[in-house]
Design a protein around this motif. Structure first.
Motif, PDB file in Angstrom:
ATOM      1  N   PHE A   1       0.888  -1.208  -0.116  1.00  0.00           N
ATOM      2  CA  PHE A   1       0.010  -0.011  -0.067  1.00  0.00           C
ATOM      3  C   PHE A   1       0.940   1.275  -0.024  1.00  0.00           C
ATOM      4  O   PHE A   1       1.392   1.823   1.141  1.00  0.00           O
ATOM      5  CB  PHE A   1      -0.968   0.023   1.348  1.00  0.00           C
ATOM      6  N   GLN A   2       1.137   1.442  -1.244  1.00  0.00           N
ATOM      7  CA  GLN A   2       2.138   2.960  -1.439  1.00  0.00           C
ATOM      8  C   GLN A   2       1.349   4.170  -0.786  1.00  0.00           C
ATOM      9  O   GLN A   2       1.858   4.748  -0.143  1.00  0.00           O
ATOM     10  CB  GLN A   2       2.481   3.031  -2.744  1.00  0.00           C
ATOM     11  N   LYS A   3       0.049   4.059  -1.023  1.00  0.00           N
ATOM     12  CA  LYS A   3      -0.783   5.187  -0.620  1.00  0.00           C
ATOM     13  C   LYS A   3      -2.193   4.566  -0.194  1.00  0.00           C
ATOM     14  O   LYS A   3      -2.593   4.177  -1.106  1.00  0.00           O
ATOM     15  CB  LYS A   3      -0.587   6.458  -1.447  1.00  0.00           C
ATOM     16  N   LEU A   4      -2.594   5.067   1.035  1.00  0.00           N
ATOM     17  CA  LEU A   4      -4.116   4.753   1.146  1.00  0.00           C
ATOM     18  C   LEU A   4      -4.746   6.012   1.902  1.00  0.00           C
ATOM     19  O   LEU A   4      -4.188   6.399   2.999  1.00  0.00           O
ATOM     20  CB  LEU A   4      -4.289   3.513   2.042  1.00  0.00           C
ATOM     21  N   ARG A   5      -5.733   6.636   1.487  1.00  0.00           N
ATOM     22  CA  ARG A   5      -6.361   7.702   2.087  1.00  0.00           C
ATOM     23  C   ARG A   5      -7.794   7.697   2.252  1.00  0.00           C
ATOM     24  O   ARG A   5      -8.384   7.044   1.272  1.00  0.00           O
ATOM     25  CB  ARG A   5      -6.181   8.947   1.220  1.00  0.00           C
ATOM     26  N   LEU A   6      -8.353   7.926   3.328  1.00  0.00           N
ATOM     27  CA  LEU A   6      -9.705   7.695   3.637  1.00  0.00           C
ATOM     28  C   LEU A   6     -10.016   9.389   4.331  1.00  0.00           C
ATOM     29  O   LEU A   6      -9.988   9.490   5.521  1.00  0.00           O
ATOM     30  CB  LEU A   6     -10.151   6.748   4.572  1.00  0.00           C
ATOM     31  N   VAL A   7     -10.461  10.050   3.452  1.00  0.00           N
ATOM     32  CA  VAL A   7     -10.731  11.663   4.037  1.00  0.00           C
ATOM     33  C   VAL A   7     -12.096  11.932   3.703  1.00  0.00           C
ATOM     34  O   VAL A   7     -12.639  11.813   2.325  1.00  0.00           O
ATOM     35  CB  VAL A   7      -9.508  12.566   3.275  1.00  0.00           C
ATOM     36  N   ASN A   8     -12.849  12.513   4.446  1.00  0.00           N
ATOM     37  CA  ASN A   8     -14.123  13.063   4.289  1.00  0.00           C
ATOM     38  C   ASN A   8     -14.947  11.979   3.558  1.00  0.00           C
ATOM     39  O   ASN A   8     -15.881  12.003   2.526  1.00  0.00           O
ATOM     40  CB  ASN A   8     -14.376  14.301   3.393  1.00  0.00           C
ATOM     41  N   LYS A   9     -15.119  10.738   3.892  1.00  0.00           N
ATOM     42  CA  LYS A   9     -15.586   9.285   3.591  1.00  0.00           C
ATOM     43  C   LYS A   9     -15.123   9.052   1.896  1.00  0.00           C
ATOM     44  O   LYS A   9     -15.946   8.050   1.527  1.00  0.00           O
ATOM     45  CB  LYS A   9     -16.985   9.443   3.609  1.00  0.00           C
ATOM     46  N   GLN A  10     -14.140   9.585   1.594  1.00  0.00           N
ATOM     47  CA  GLN A  10     -13.537   9.364   0.377  1.00  0.00           C
ATOM     48  C   GLN A  10     -12.626   8.611   0.346  1.00  0.00           C
ATOM     49  O   GLN A  10     -11.345   8.803   1.106  1.00  0.00           O
ATOM     50  CB  GLN A  10     -13.372  10.644  -0.842  1.00  0.00           C
ATOM     51  N   LEU A  11     -12.343   7.224  -0.334  1.00  0.00           N
ATOM     52  CA  LEU A  11     -11.173   6.243  -0.197  1.00  0.00           C
ATOM     53  C   LEU A  11     -10.455   6.467  -1.410  1.00  0.00           C
ATOM     54  O   LEU A  11     -10.950   6.349  -2.657  1.00  0.00           O
ATOM     55  CB  LEU A  11     -11.744   4.812  -0.133  1.00  0.00           C
ATOM     56  N   GLU A  12      -9.247   6.678  -1.548  1.00  0.00           N
ATOM     57  CA  GLU A  12      -8.380   6.469  -2.620  1.00  0.00           C
ATOM     58  C   GLU A  12      -6.897   5.740  -2.202  1.00  0.00           C
ATOM     59  O   GLU A  12      -6.330   6.012  -1.113  1.00  0.00           O
ATOM     60  CB  GLU A  12      -7.841   7.841  -3.022  1.00  0.00           C
ATOM     61  N   THR A  13      -6.377   4.897  -3.033  1.00  0.00           N
ATOM     62  CA  THR A  13      -5.454   4.065  -2.756  1.00  0.00           C
ATOM     63  C   THR A  13      -4.596   3.734  -4.216  1.00  0.00           C
ATOM     64  O   THR A  13      -4.878   4.155  -5.366  1.00  0.00           O
ATOM     65  CB  THR A  13      -5.675   2.650  -2.486  1.00  0.00           C
ATOM     66  N   SER A  14      -3.132   3.416  -3.879  1.00  0.00           N
ATOM     67  CA  SER A  14      -2.056   3.201  -4.886  1.00  0.00           C
ATOM     68  C   SER A  14      -1.460   1.918  -4.403  1.00  0.00           C
ATOM     69  O   SER A  14      -0.795   1.965  -3.444  1.00  0.00           O
ATOM     70  CB  SER A  14      -1.239   4.421  -4.969  1.00  0.00           C
ATOM     71  N   ILE A  15      -1.796   0.905  -4.969  1.00  0.00           N
ATOM     72  CA  ILE A  15      -1.234  -0.370  -4.397  1.00  0.00           C
ATOM     73  C   ILE A  15      -0.417  -1.099  -5.313  1.00  0.00           C
ATOM     74  O   ILE A  15      -0.797  -1.204  -6.767  1.00  0.00           O
ATOM     75  CB  ILE A  15      -2.332  -1.421  -4.017  1.00  0.00           C
ATOM     76  N   LYS A  16       0.774  -1.507  -5.272  1.00  0.00           N
ATOM     77  CA  LYS A  16       1.567  -2.394  -5.968  1.00  0.00           C
ATOM     78  C   LYS A  16       1.777  -3.952  -5.812  1.00  0.00           C
ATOM     79  O   LYS A  16       1.834  -4.220  -4.432  1.00  0.00           O
ATOM     80  CB  LYS A  16       3.188  -1.794  -5.931  1.00  0.00           C
ATOM     81  N   VAL A  17       1.406  -4.721  -6.512  1.00  0.00           N
ATOM     82  CA  VAL A  17       1.567  -6.230  -6.336  1.00  0.00           C
ATOM     83  C   VAL A  17       2.546  -6.625  -7.148  1.00  0.00           C
ATOM     84  O   VAL A  17       2.808  -6.580  -8.301  1.00  0.00           O
ATOM     85  CB  VAL A  17      -0.150  -6.930  -6.651  1.00  0.00           C
ATOM     86  N   GLN A  18       3.432  -7.727  -6.344  1.00  0.00           N
ATOM     87  CA  GLN A  18       4.265  -8.267  -7.098  1.00  0.00           C
ATOM     88  C   GLN A  18       4.337  -9.682  -6.785  1.00  0.00           C
ATOM     89  O   GLN A  18       4.450 -10.092  -5.397  1.00  0.00           O
ATOM     90  CB  GLN A  18       5.680  -7.489  -6.617  1.00  0.00           C
ATOM     91  N   THR A  19       4.655 -10.589  -7.708  1.00  0.00           N
ATOM     92  CA  THR A  19       4.851 -12.106  -7.338  1.00  0.00           C
ATOM     93  C   THR A  19       6.112 -12.242  -8.383  1.00  0.00           C
ATOM     94  O   THR A  19       6.807 -11.653  -9.162  1.00  0.00           O
ATOM     95  CB  THR A  19       3.656 -12.777  -7.755  1.00  0.00           C
ATOM     96  N   LYS A  20       6.232 -13.545  -8.383  1.00  0.00           N
ATOM     97  CA  LYS A  20       7.402 -14.131  -9.036  1.00  0.00           C
ATOM     98  C   LYS A  20       6.945 -13.931 -10.724  1.00  0.00           C
ATOM     99  O   LYS A  20       8.028 -13.893 -11.528  1.00  0.00           O
ATOM    100  CB  LYS A  20       7.646 -15.687  -8.843  1.00  0.00           C
ATOM    101  N   ASN A  21       5.626 -13.871 -10.948  1.00  0.00           N
ATOM    102  CA  ASN A  21       5.446 -14.276 -12.445  1.00  0.00           C
ATOM    103  C   ASN A  21       5.005 -12.638 -12.997  1.00  0.00           C
ATOM    104  O   ASN A  21       4.916 -12.432 -13.894  1.00  0.00           O
ATOM    105  CB  ASN A  21       4.263 -15.030 -12.583  1.00  0.00           C
ATOM    106  N   PHE A  22       4.711 -11.875 -12.197  1.00  0.00           N
ATOM    107  CA  PHE A  22       4.075 -10.479 -12.537  1.00  0.00           C
ATOM    108  C   PHE A  22       4.349  -9.385 -11.428  1.00  0.00           C
ATOM    109  O   PHE A  22       4.078  -9.728 -10.416  1.00  0.00           O
ATOM    110  CB  PHE A  22       2.759 -10.462 -13.042  1.00  0.00           C
ATOM    111  N   THR A  23       4.152  -8.121 -12.185  1.00  0.00           N
ATOM    112  CA  THR A  23       3.802  -6.771 -11.147  1.00  0.00           C
ATOM    113  C   THR A  23       3.056  -6.112 -11.952  1.00  0.00           C
ATOM    114  O   THR A  23       3.013  -5.827 -12.835  1.00  0.00           O
ATOM    115  CB  THR A  23       5.745  -6.012 -10.969  1.00  0.00           C
ATOM    116  N   GLN A  24       2.061  -5.502 -10.968  1.00  0.00           N
ATOM    117  CA  GLN A  24       1.142  -4.452 -11.421  1.00  0.00           C
ATOM    118  C   GLN A  24       0.591  -3.519 -10.255  1.00  0.00           C
ATOM    119  O   GLN A  24       1.034  -3.856  -9.035  1.00  0.00           O
ATOM    120  CB  GLN A  24      -0.062  -5.170 -11.986  1.00  0.00           C
TER     121      GLN A  24
END
Length: 653
Positions: free
Chosen positions: A182-205
């Motif tokens: 979770f590079q960034k996770l914000r919950l402000v004024n009931k609004q949620l926004e995130t930036s997530i990096k997923v990494q495995t042996k086979n892929f990154t996204q």
């Protein structure tokens, strides 16, 4: 003497003074109390979970804030479970005074949580055990009360304002690794926004979660989608279960969570686009559902959990109302009801998931239909199982077949069995093949024997035997595995001629639908279906059709087979390649084989399929006179026997 009014005022003053004194004492000694609480938790972790728990610094900030740093939990002789560099939060004092923890704000900077399984064990093993003293486990389960309590506790721990940076979840399952950062996770004024990096042996996204979340009012509307191009891939599942899966986006909506009158209601919907699943047990190619949505209403009471029938499932153009319930009031009962409202047959065909029904691609139909399924299973009364499947058709007609052209059964065609993914030699199903045998040239004894052992009601059913299907379900539930099927000759015919022998969900679903179409549209007569069946099934090693079988075992034509020979042939249909194990080293039938034939003949006599006169001479020994005799494991080899079955011409095209 004080008046009652004065007494009430005095009592209120005492309560207020006591409350203020308590608050003052709390603020004066709160840091000391905090250190004591940390020490208590640390001791409990070491005593109950064999873990080392520590917090380097812990102080209160303002009226209700709490700031912690270097929070570490390490199981003894195992990998660190979690480490948080800095955590700052605030709690509701009102809820705290009544023994509840409700987070107001939460900030986390730099940390990780990891689950590790290796040769030394699991670093989370100690936390899997149930606390026998915990009321959640010791009291009699009231499903509505229990679930609402869990939901409330979880939502109270979700802050109304949240800021998380660089928090990583790590998974290491014997070298199968996945990280979600979770590079960034914000919950402000009931609004949620995130930036997530997923990494495995086979892929990154990179993934983003956006939407609306109000944990205090128990409502949310959240979307998951890929920041980069392409679908969101599910990590870990591919390495752990050989399950490849992905989707373009998911939406989760929670509209209402309410407990009243002893019942808990949870309402909302979930949707997904371009869901892809690939697993060897499901199908031999990618299965894709372009659009799916579930408008749900969960109902829970003191003794039941259910999905209400007002719920709706929709994928592509197919829409139906499910009802699913688990009840424990008196007996343990499982219920399932499915209702598909009136819809066009072509819409149903075009909505079938890609990759799951490959033999239906290109099929076209007219008319419409509606469908209802009613399933009820009482665990304590299994023999009272209810399985009622009904389809109401209106001018339903198949106008064009797909890959599986069922009209093929009415003409001459080439059949090639597939065994272990290997295509076998071609066998011509038609009069051009000298071994092909029309139904009127097959011994009536053999027809009766095979029908009795494989499908007694073949000429009266429409592809399925309801009672056999019920008994199959009962046994599979009891054994907790697919230990018994309910296959009819119609199903075996479809499987052999049009499908493969692969054991996948796809193949079974296609088999069911194709059998229904074959039997309910009268595409081929029962006599023709039985004739083709006798001429394609495997009767021995590389032996296909009754014409080859009669010659292989007895050097006869199918019309000349005796009752005893027919009983023998009927009993080897389930495992024809192992026929030789029915004989001893003297070339005589073993006792178990004789018993099988006696059992079958007894059933046929009881059902008046045979008469006592038919069994005259039944005590005579069965003798193999054909090539099959040379494959028996005899003490002394018969010098006149053919060495092996290497020449295919007598039994082939």
């Amino acid at each position: 003497m004080r008046t009652p009014k004065q007494k009430i005022l005095l009592a209120l003053k005492i309560i207020v003074v006591t409350f203020i004194t308590t608050i003052i004492a709390f603020f004066v000694f709160r840091n000391l109390l905090l250190k004591q609480e940390i020490t208590r938790v640390s001791s409990k972790m070491e005593r109950d979970y064999n873990c080392s728990f520590s917090i380097k610094n812990a102080v209160f900030v303002g009226l209700s804030g709490l700031k912690l740093s270097e929070i570490i939990l390490v199981p003894k002789k195992a990998d660190t479970l979690f480490k948080i560099h800095q955590l700052e939060t605030s709690v509701s004092l009102i809820h705290l005074l009544v023994g509840e923890i409700q987070l107001g704000t939460l900030e986390i900077n730099n940390g990780y949580v990891q689950l590790v399984k290796n040769k030394n064990g699991r670093n989370f093993q100690a936390f899997l055990k149930k606390d026998k003293d915990d009321k959640l486990y010791s009291e009699k389960r009231d499903y509505a009360k229990f679930v609402y309590r869990i939901i409330s506790k979880v939502l109270n721990l979700v802050p109304t304002d949240m800021k998380i940076e660089n928090l990583t979840f790590k998974l290491n399952d014997d070298g199968k690794k996945a990280t979600i950062n979770f590079q960034k996770l914000r919950l402000v004024n009931k609004q949620l926004e995130t930036s997530i990096k997923v990494q495995t042996k086979n892929f990154t996204q990179r993934i983003r979660i956006q939407g609306f979340a109000d944990p205090r009012n128990k409502v949310a509307d959240i979307r998951f989608f890929n920041i980069d191009t392409g679908a969101i891939k599910m990590p870990y599942l591919d390495e752990r279960f050989n399950l490849k899966s992905s989707f373009d986006s998911i939406r989760l909506n929670i509209q209402n969570i309410d407990k009243s009158g002893g019942e808990l209601h949870i309402d909302g919907f979930a949707s997904i686009t371009n869901l892809m699943i690939n697993h060897a047990k499901i199908a031999n190619k990618d299965v894709v559902i372009k659009n799916a949505r579930f408008d749900y209403r969960f109902l829970l009471g003191s003794d039941f959990i259910s999905i209400d029938s007002s719920s709706t499932v929709q994928f592509n153009k197919v829409k139906f109302h499910p009802y699913l319930a688990y009840e424990t009031e008196e007996d343990t009962i499982y219920k399932l009801k499915v209702a598909i409202p009136k819809m066009k047959a072509q819409d149903f065909i075009s909505s079938l998931p890609d990759g799951l029904f490959t033999h239906f691609q290109g099929m076209e139909a007219e008319g419409d239909f509606e469908y209802k399924l009613d399933f009820n299973f009482n665990k304590n009364k299994p023999n009272q199982l209810v399985f009622d499947s009904k389809m109401k058709k209106n001018n339903l007609l198949i106008t064009k077949y797909g890959e599986a052209n069922l009209n093929k059964l009415n003409g001459e065609f080439v059949y090639r069995a597939i065994i272990n993914n290997v295509l076998q030699r071609p066998v011509l199903i038609g009069s051009t093949n000298p071994n092909y045998t029309p139904i009127d040239q097959i011994s009536l004894y053999l027809q009766k024997c095979v029908l009795t052992s494989e499908d007694p009601s073949f000429f009266s059913h429409r592809g399925f035997i309801n009672e056999a299907f019920k008994q199959s379900i009962i046994k599979n539930i009891r054994t907790k595995k697919f230990s018994r099927g309910a296959s009819t000759i119609s199903m075996q015919l479809i499987k052999n001629v049009f499908l493969t022998r692969e054991k996948t969900v796809s193949r079974k679903l296609e088999e069911i639908l194709l059998v229904y179409i074959l039997e309910n549209n009268r595409i081929a007569s029962k006599e023709r279906m039985l004739e083709v069946y006798f001429n394609i099934i495997e009767w021995g090693p590389n032996i296909y059709g009754i014409g080859e079988a009669a010659q292989f075992y007895f050097q006869k034509k199918p019309a000349d087979l005796t009752l005893k020979e027919c009983l023998y042939l009927a009993t080897i249909v389930p495992k024809p390649k192992k026929f030789m194990w029915q004989f001893d080293k003297e070339g005589k039938l073993k006792p178990f084989a004789k018993q099988q034939q006696k059992f079958l003949s007894t059933i046929m006599l009881r059902r008046a399929v045979l008469t006592p006169e038919d069994t005259i001479g039944f005590s005579n020994p069965l003798i193999l006179t054909g090539v099959a005799h040379s494959l028996l494991n005899l003490k002394v080899k018969d010098s006149s026997a053919i060495d092996s079955l290497t020449v295919e011409e007598p039994f082939g095209l």
